[in-house]
Design a protein around this motif. Sequence first.
Motif, short mmCIF file in Angstrom:
data_model
loop_
_atom_site.label_atom_id
_atom_site.label_comp_id
_atom_site.label_asym_id
_atom_site.label_seq_id
_atom_site.Cartn_x
_atom_site.Cartn_y
_atom_site.Cartn_z
N MET A 72 -12.46 10.94 15.56
CA MET A 72 -12.99 9.57 15.51
C MET A 72 -12.00 8.54 16.03
O MET A 72 -12.28 7.34 15.99
N GLU A 73 -10.84 9.00 16.48
CA GLU A 73 -9.80 8.10 16.99
C GLU A 73 -9.48 7.01 15.96
O GLU A 73 -9.45 5.82 16.26
N LEU A 74 -9.25 7.47 14.74
CA LEU A 74 -8.99 6.54 13.65
C LEU A 74 -7.67 5.81 13.88
O LEU A 74 -6.72 6.37 14.43
N ALA A 75 -7.61 4.56 13.45
CA ALA A 75 -6.36 3.80 13.54
C ALA A 75 -5.26 4.52 12.76
O ALA A 75 -5.52 5.21 11.78
N THR A 76 -4.04 4.36 13.19
CA THR A 76 -2.90 4.95 12.48
C THR A 76 -2.52 4.08 11.28
O THR A 76 -2.96 2.93 11.15
N GLY A 77 -1.69 4.63 10.42
CA GLY A 77 -1.19 3.86 9.30
C GLY A 77 -0.44 2.62 9.75
O GLY A 77 -0.58 1.54 9.16
N GLN A 78 0.33 2.75 10.81
CA GLN A 78 1.11 1.62 11.32
C GLN A 78 0.19 0.52 11.86
O GLN A 78 0.46 -0.67 11.68
N GLN A 79 -0.89 0.92 12.52
CA GLN A 79 -1.82 -0.08 13.05
C GLN A 79 -2.50 -0.88 11.93
O GLN A 79 -2.66 -2.09 12.04
N ILE A 80 -2.87 -0.21 10.84
CA ILE A 80 -3.51 -0.93 9.73
C ILE A 80 -2.48 -1.78 8.99
O ILE A 80 -2.79 -2.91 8.57
N PRO A 101 5.44 -1.77 7.24
CA PRO A 101 5.05 -0.37 7.32
C PRO A 101 6.07 0.55 6.65
O PRO A 101 7.22 0.15 6.41
N LEU A 102 5.66 1.77 6.36
CA LEU A 102 6.60 2.76 5.83
C LEU A 102 7.69 3.03 6.86
O LEU A 102 7.45 2.99 8.07
N THR A 103 8.87 3.33 6.39
CA THR A 103 9.98 3.64 7.29
C THR A 103 9.86 5.08 7.78
O THR A 103 9.10 5.89 7.22
N GLY A 151 -1.25 1.81 -2.28
CA GLY A 151 -0.56 0.54 -2.09
C GLY A 151 -1.23 -0.39 -1.11
O GLY A 151 -2.46 -0.41 -0.99
N PRO A 152 -0.43 -1.18 -0.37
CA PRO A 152 -0.98 -2.28 0.43
C PRO A 152 -1.87 -1.86 1.59
O PRO A 152 -2.63 -2.69 2.09
N VAL A 153 -1.82 -0.61 2.04
CA VAL A 153 -2.75 -0.14 3.07
C VAL A 153 -3.93 0.57 2.43
O VAL A 153 -5.06 0.11 2.48
N GLY A 154 -3.67 1.71 1.78
CA GLY A 154 -4.76 2.48 1.19
C GLY A 154 -5.47 1.74 0.07
O GLY A 154 -6.70 1.77 -0.04
#
Length: 560
Positions: free
Chosen positions: A430-438, A446-448, A494-497
Amino acid sequence: MKRHVRDSFFVVGEGVLEFDDKGEATTRQPSTAEELRRFRFSRLGPKGPRTDEETRVALATAITANVPQPDSADPAVPAGFTYLGQFVDHDLTMDRTESQLGQDVNLDELMQGRSPALDLDSVYGRGPRDKDDQAFYAEDGVKLKVGTTTPVPFPDEGTNVPFEGFDLPRRGGTAGTAADRRLPLIPDARNDENLVVAQTHLAFIRFHNRVVDELALTGLTGERLFRAAKELVVRHYQWMLKTDHLPRIIDPAIVDDVFTNGRRFFEVPGKNYGRDNAPTMPVEFSVASYRFGHSQVRGAYQWNRVFNSTGPGGLATLFALFTFTGVSGNFDPSSGTPADLDDVNRGPIFTLPSNWIADFRRLYDFTEAERDDLVPPAEFGGGNVTKRIDTLLVDPLTQLPAGTFGGRGTVFREIERNLAFRNLTRASMMELATGQQIAELFGVEPLTAEQILTGNGGAVVDGLSEQQKAQLVEATPLWFYILREAEIGNGLMGPVGGRITAEVFHRAMEGSRISIVRSPYWKPTLGPDSSTFSMVDLLLFAFEGKADLLNPLGDPQPSN
């Protein structure tokens, strides 16, 4: 009774995304009928890069490595919430329009039926007046049907009797395969994929029926009684999700912010829609953030007096919880492999065996409602808590029965039984956005690289090549990112999920016909006070607060 297997998604603004058995994806424009009737998905963020299969296999192998996974702690989360989450997912994603393509329905029904809503349509369907859904209801057209268990001699006379009201209603009869005869008479067959979600669904049936009994005392009858009961049930359900379920899986500050101040990113009022527009379901939620519950699953459970660490049947394994269902299993204790469960003609039993009735005291903590009398005895196994939300899944999830993903009677590769691989593959297709993009979209740090690669006691990604690790750090698959985020956050999203999940819940409540979001002054009436109604309160009401209903098999007798 059609199984709801998503081989395609209608994404608003993109078209119909379809996937073949080789994992190839295509996009086509929907027909007019499809656009009107299909369940509506959307994208919250941008498209992301696909993950190659070699990397998906390596990452899935790390996620499902047979290594110890910590339990939830500080606070511990009772294990029933894992499967309450699955029950809620099916409520959110049930597509009531799939069975209505040849029927006349008005536009309002179409919009409601193809949109995510927290309205228990997985329990009610379209109601007792709908000719296709009348089979779910008792003769009075108000209460929901329940089923009766099958007596079995193991281990004693206490299980060799039928228990009315402790199984889902089932199709029965003599036509079709054995698997056909075991199918549940409920609107969404996915709620019989494993025994815990099946018994959870049964608890909601009993909750509705008990509310009907209470409201009938006021003189209501017929359709008015049904509608009043459904409204009361749905409002209490939404309140429980907002105040009890969500704060156990998401940083409570995020939940409080969303339900106090409103949504900031998903279908924000006044930006691109009005409040009365039908909601959509972000693919980032469906394919990533709300798959957090897979990491909460235990490999085995203290189930009841028969199946526990000290009982005659031993622990209830995850495989057994698939076996003792009609959709994934066959109620046959001699089944030993997923291939046994895939056999649609295997097994002589057609309703739940009596020795597999749930002891709800082992799934929820009734001391939260000051019911110390409903604590399962520690000397007979005690209760269960979830595994921590992190980047590990228990090893049995590498061997899913084909019935859990609509694969009975088909040919597929062994890796496709691995739940982590299936999650990563669907997201990639589905070409889902990455964690960094969200994270960038939400304006959060973002996470290190170290957090992504090392985590906090979760998956060890040493099996990835250096190039694959570099790709993982730069473009982390969203599902893995959300699990790593929770792992670092002591098991809370957290702040993304957490933000994705809380905002979708808020929108789904807002978009439901019955809505506590649109009725901000409503308060619960079936709990201990006007601000409290938890899952424990729901179970206490549904089972009349009685130990012999919450745990009908009782406890073993202590040896002298």
